[in-house]
Structures are given as structure tokens and as C-alpha cells.
Write a protein that holds these residues in place. Structure first.
Motif, PDB file in Angstrom:
ATOM      1  N   GLU B  53       0.837  -1.208   0.000  1.00  0.00           N
ATOM      2  CA  GLU B  53       0.000   0.000   0.000  1.00  0.00           C
ATOM      3  C   GLU B  53       0.871   1.258   0.000  1.00  0.00           C
ATOM      4  N   GLN B  54       1.925   1.221   0.814  1.00  0.00           N
ATOM      5  CA  GLN B  54       2.844   2.371   0.851  1.00  0.00           C
ATOM      6  C   GLN B  54       3.474   2.613  -0.508  1.00  0.00           C
ATOM      7  N   GLY B  55       3.930   1.518  -1.128  1.00  0.00           N
ATOM      8  CA  GLY B  55       4.548   1.623  -2.446  1.00  0.00           C
ATOM      9  C   GLY B  55       3.569   2.144  -3.476  1.00  0.00           C
ATOM     10  N   CYS B  56       2.342   1.649  -3.390  1.00  0.00           N
ATOM     11  CA  CYS B  56       1.307   2.079  -4.325  1.00  0.00           C
ATOM     12  C   CYS B  56       1.045   3.584  -4.202  1.00  0.00           C
ATOM     13  N   LEU B  57       0.961   4.080  -2.978  1.00  0.00           N
ATOM     14  CA  LEU B  57       0.709   5.511  -2.766  1.00  0.00           C
ATOM     15  C   LEU B  57       1.818   6.362  -3.380  1.00  0.00           C
ATOM     16  N   ALA B  58       3.074   5.918  -3.173  1.00  0.00           N
ATOM     17  CA  ALA B  58       4.206   6.672  -3.727  1.00  0.00           C
ATOM     18  C   ALA B  58       4.172   6.623  -5.257  1.00  0.00           C
ATOM     19  N   ASN B  59       3.965   5.417  -5.810  1.00  0.00           N
ATOM     20  CA  ASN B  59       3.909   5.282  -7.266  1.00  0.00           C
ATOM     21  C   ASN B  59       2.759   6.081  -7.860  1.00  0.00           C
ATOM     22  N   CYS B  60       1.652   6.088  -7.134  1.00  0.00           N
ATOM     23  CA  CYS B  60       0.452   6.782  -7.604  1.00  0.00           C
ATOM     24  C   CYS B  60       0.736   8.269  -7.839  1.00  0.00           C
ATOM     25  N   ASP B  66       3.414  12.044 -14.022  1.00  0.00           N
ATOM     26  CA  ASP B  66       3.815  11.607 -15.367  1.00  0.00           C
ATOM     27  C   ASP B  66       2.655  11.734 -16.344  1.00  0.00           C
ATOM     28  N   THR B  67       1.470  11.357 -15.860  1.00  0.00           N
ATOM     29  CA  THR B  67       0.287  11.422 -16.719  1.00  0.00           C
ATOM     30  C   THR B  67       0.061  12.842 -17.226  1.00  0.00           C
ATOM     31  N   SER B  68       0.142  13.806 -16.328  1.00  0.00           N
ATOM     32  CA  SER B  68      -0.166  15.162 -16.775  1.00  0.00           C
ATOM     33  C   SER B  68       0.916  15.695 -17.710  1.00  0.00           C
ATOM     34  N   VAL B  69       2.174  15.276 -17.490  1.00  0.00           N
ATOM     35  CA  VAL B  69       3.248  15.660 -18.411  1.00  0.00           C
ATOM     36  C   VAL B  69       3.015  15.014 -19.777  1.00  0.00           C
ATOM     37  N   PHE B  70       2.669  13.720 -19.751  1.00  0.00           N
ATOM     38  CA  PHE B  70       2.449  12.973 -20.990  1.00  0.00           C
ATOM     39  C   PHE B  70       1.320  13.584 -21.825  1.00  0.00           C
TER      40      PHE B  70
END
Lengths: 83, 85
Positions: B53-60, B66-70
């Protein structure tokens, strides 16, 4: 004059802080209600209360993780741009 | 603010600009938390997050940025392509 300026700055900062706190609270209410009150009964149960207080703690933890990662990224991009 | 002289008005404007920037930052953090909570936190809240869950939050957060840059890049590409036809 200086005192008046400082007072105005303090008021503006406070206003924003209050708004942000209210916004965060509204999110926590929404998320934790969804998670913990799955079948509303005639009163709040112990289980629901336990769930709500854990949910509150986890939401604050999520907020901390998000701000840490976000601020680190901003920092990183600032350094990238300046080199 | 007309009661203030020009110098003071300028100072207040700078102050408000800074306040706007920092409140936008806070707003983004609140917004990301809200979105990433839905994506990453499943089930009944426990006494701590799992490492996934911690990893997911950071990746999110990273992937949202990245999405908004893309998307901006993609729109610019499309606009450039249209320019050639």
C-alpha cells in the motif's frame, strides 16, 4: 501601518489554513464513512468506531506519504532544470 | 487596499502571490491523497499500511504527475502534426 499589514497577512494565512483543514476533513469524512459505515445501524458500533479511528490515522499517513513524494519530485525537477 | 501606498500594495501583492503558490501546493497534495487513497487502500483500515500500500501511494503520485506531463506532450504533438497536413 506595519501592524496593519502584518494583521492582514495573518488573516489571509489563517483563512487559507481554515479552508484547507475543512477540505481535508471533508475528504476524511467521505472516505472513512465509505469504508467503515457499510451498513448504517440505529447507533454507531464499537467496530465502526475502531474502523473510523484507524481510517483517520491511515488517511493522515497517506497524506504524509503523498506530500513527501510530491515535494521530493518537485525538488528533483528543480535541480534537473538548473543543471 | 487603496488605503495603502504603492510600495505597500506591491509588498502585499507579492505576499498574496506566495500564498497562492503555497496553497496550490497544499491543494495538490490533498487532491493526490484523495485520488491515491481510492486506488491504493483496499479493505478495512488496519493499524498500519502494508508495504505494498505504501509503495502504491508513492507510485500513484509519481504516475499521476507523469500522466499530466504525458498528456500535455501528446496534445502538443497532435497540434504539431496537424500543422503539417
Amino acid at each position: 501601518m506595519q501592524a496593519k499589514k502584518d494583521e492582514m497577512k495573518r488573516e489571509l494565512e489563517n483563512e487559507i489554513r481554515v479552508q484547507q483543514a475543512q477540505g481535508l476533513l471533508a475528504s476524511i469524512d467521505e472516505k472513512c464513512f465509505a469504508k467503515c459505515i457499510t451498513k448504517p445501524g440505529t447507533s454507531m458500533s464499537r467496530t465502526e468506531e475502531t474502523c473510523l479511528s484507524r481510517c483517520l490515522d491511515r488517511y493522515m499517513e497517506a497524506f504524509d506519504i503523498v506530500s513527501r513524494v510530491y515535494l521530493a519530485r518537485i525538488q528533483r525537477e528543480r535541480i534537473d532544470r538548473s543543471t | 487596499m487603496s488605503q495603502f501606498n504603492e510600495e505597500t500594495q506591491k509588498e502585499m501583492q507579492t505576499f498574496i502571490e506566495q500564498l497562492r503558490a503555497s496553497s496550490q501546493l497544499q491543494q495538490n497534495i490533498a487532491n493526490f491523497t484523495n485520488k491515491c487513497w481510492d486506488k491504493c487502500v483496499s479493505g478495512t483500515p488496519s493499524t498500519s499500511f502494508s508495504s505494498s500500500e505504501q509503495g502504491c501511494l508513492a507510485n500513484c503520485v509519481e504516475r499521476f504527475l507523469d500522466t499530466s506531463v504525458f498528456i500535455v506532450k501528446r496534445i502538443e504533438e497532435q497540434r504539431a502534426n496537424r500543422g503539417f497536413t
